[in-house]
Scaffold this active site. Sequence first.
Site, PDB file in Angstrom:
ATOM      1  N   HIS A  17       0.844  -1.202   0.000  1.00 48.89           N
ATOM      2  CA  HIS A  17       0.000   0.000   0.000  1.00 48.89           C
ATOM      3  C   HIS A  17       0.882   1.256   0.000  1.00 48.89           C
ATOM      4  O   HIS A  17       0.618   2.212  -0.729  1.00 48.89           O
ATOM      5  CB  HIS A  17      -0.878   0.055   1.263  1.00 48.89           C
ATOM      6  CG  HIS A  17      -1.934  -1.011   1.337  1.00 48.89           C
ATOM      7  ND1 HIS A  17      -2.095  -1.824   2.436  1.00 48.89           N
ATOM      8  CD2 HIS A  17      -2.893  -1.376   0.451  1.00 48.89           C
ATOM      9  CE1 HIS A  17      -3.109  -2.646   2.218  1.00 48.89           C
ATOM     10  NE2 HIS A  17      -3.607  -2.403   1.023  1.00 48.89           N
ATOM     11  N   LYS A  41     -17.841  -6.270   7.931  1.00 46.68           N
ATOM     12  CA  LYS A  41     -16.579  -7.010   7.779  1.00 46.68           C
ATOM     13  C   LYS A  41     -15.779  -6.875   9.062  1.00 46.68           C
ATOM     14  O   LYS A  41     -15.535  -5.744   9.519  1.00 46.68           O
ATOM     15  CB  LYS A  41     -15.801  -6.401   6.601  1.00 46.68           C
ATOM     16  CG  LYS A  41     -14.832  -7.351   5.952  1.00 46.68           C
ATOM     17  CD  LYS A  41     -14.334  -6.764   4.635  1.00 46.68           C
ATOM     18  CE  LYS A  41     -12.944  -7.233   4.319  1.00 46.68           C
ATOM     19  NZ  LYS A  41     -12.385  -6.562   3.144  1.00 46.68           N
ATOM     20  N   SER A 125      -2.760  -7.811   3.167  1.00 48.58           N
ATOM     21  CA  SER A 125      -3.086  -7.559   4.571  1.00 48.58           C
ATOM     22  C   SER A 125      -3.493  -8.860   5.262  1.00 48.58           C
ATOM     23  O   SER A 125      -3.124  -9.091   6.421  1.00 48.58           O
ATOM     24  CB  SER A 125      -4.232  -6.547   4.675  1.00 48.58           C
ATOM     25  OG  SER A 125      -3.832  -5.306   4.159  1.00 48.58           O
TER      26      SER A 125
HETATM   27  O1  PNS Z   1      -8.361  -2.765   0.074  1.00 51.29           O
HETATM   28  P1  PNS Z   1      -9.579  -3.330  -0.579  1.00 51.29           P
HETATM   29  O2  PNS Z   1     -10.303  -4.248   0.378  1.00 51.29           O
HETATM   30  O3  PNS Z   1      -9.279  -3.959  -1.899  1.00 51.29           O
HETATM   31  O4  PNS Z   1     -10.543  -2.078  -0.867  1.00 51.29           O
HETATM   32  C1  PNS Z   1     -11.793  -2.270  -1.433  1.00 51.29           C
HETATM   33  C2  PNS Z   1     -12.597  -0.957  -1.577  1.00 51.29           C
HETATM   34  C3  PNS Z   1     -12.634  -0.172  -0.308  1.00 51.29           C
HETATM   35  C4  PNS Z   1     -11.972  -0.110  -2.657  1.00 51.29           C
HETATM   36  C5  PNS Z   1     -14.003  -1.439  -1.986  1.00 51.29           C
HETATM   37  O5  PNS Z   1     -14.465  -2.349  -1.035  1.00 51.29           O
HETATM   38  C6  PNS Z   1     -15.020  -0.302  -2.141  1.00 51.29           C
HETATM   39  O6  PNS Z   1     -14.944   0.470  -3.065  1.00 51.29           O
HETATM   40  N1  PNS Z   1     -15.972  -0.237  -1.211  1.00 51.29           N
HETATM   41  C7  PNS Z   1     -17.052   0.717  -1.272  1.00 51.29           C
HETATM   42  C8  PNS Z   1     -18.361   0.078  -1.713  1.00 51.29           C
HETATM   43  C9  PNS Z   1     -18.774   0.421  -3.137  1.00 51.29           C
HETATM   44  O7  PNS Z   1     -18.675   1.541  -3.580  1.00 51.29           O
HETATM   45  N2  PNS Z   1     -19.250  -0.609  -3.867  1.00 51.29           N
HETATM   46  C10 PNS Z   1     -19.811  -0.468  -5.189  1.00 51.29           C
HETATM   47  C11 PNS Z   1     -18.815  -0.236  -6.306  1.00 51.29           C
HETATM   48  S1  PNS Z   1     -17.663  -1.537  -6.630  1.00 51.29           S
END
Ligand code: PNS
Length: 155
Positions: A17, A41, A125
């Site tokens: 990251h 989560k 992670s």
């Molecule tokens: O580090 P990660 O777990 O890959 O991050 C994932 C993240 C936060 C980018 C993703 O879970 C996210 O965008 N969450 C918000 C929910 C959302 O907008 N969902 C609909 C579009 S995909």
Amino acid sequence: MTTALCPGSFDPPTNGHVDVIERAITAFEEVVVAVVDNPTKSSLLSTEERVSLLKELFGDRARIGSFSGMLVEYAAEVGADLVVKGLRTVDDYEYEMQMAQMNRHLSGMETVFMATKSDWSFISSSLVKEVARLGGSITGLVPSVVEKALEERLQ
Ligand code: PNS
């Protein structure tokens, strides 16, 4: 001015990251790093702890925040022009591509992918947490402030 949004779970932030965020800071005029606050989560570190670690790492060079709900809505709130995500493997590609296309469908938001440095392509992670929980060394996988926070949490 281009504002890039680096979103993630960051539970915990890893050297992978850090690499992507550092490169986003170099490439774009302004960077917002945002922790997703997802109550469904279970996480090892609280949202506040993750925000505080990211502030320690990047507080002088990026805006740090958190969000719950839709990424595209948060992006609009903070004035982000695009989303930056790191890509490690083919598995990442499929998942990230779907999310990028969904976000573009929802709001026209563009996603820029950065190839993670090969040094960090095996780090996630989840694996860092597993190694730490089992008493293995996570030195060199996460920044030292993160290592300290995980040690304190798991002792
Ligand atoms: O580090 P990660 O777990 O890959 O991050 C994932 C993240 C936060 C980018 C993703 O879970 C996210 O965008 N969450 C918000 C929910 C959302 O907008 N969902 C609909 C579009 S995909």
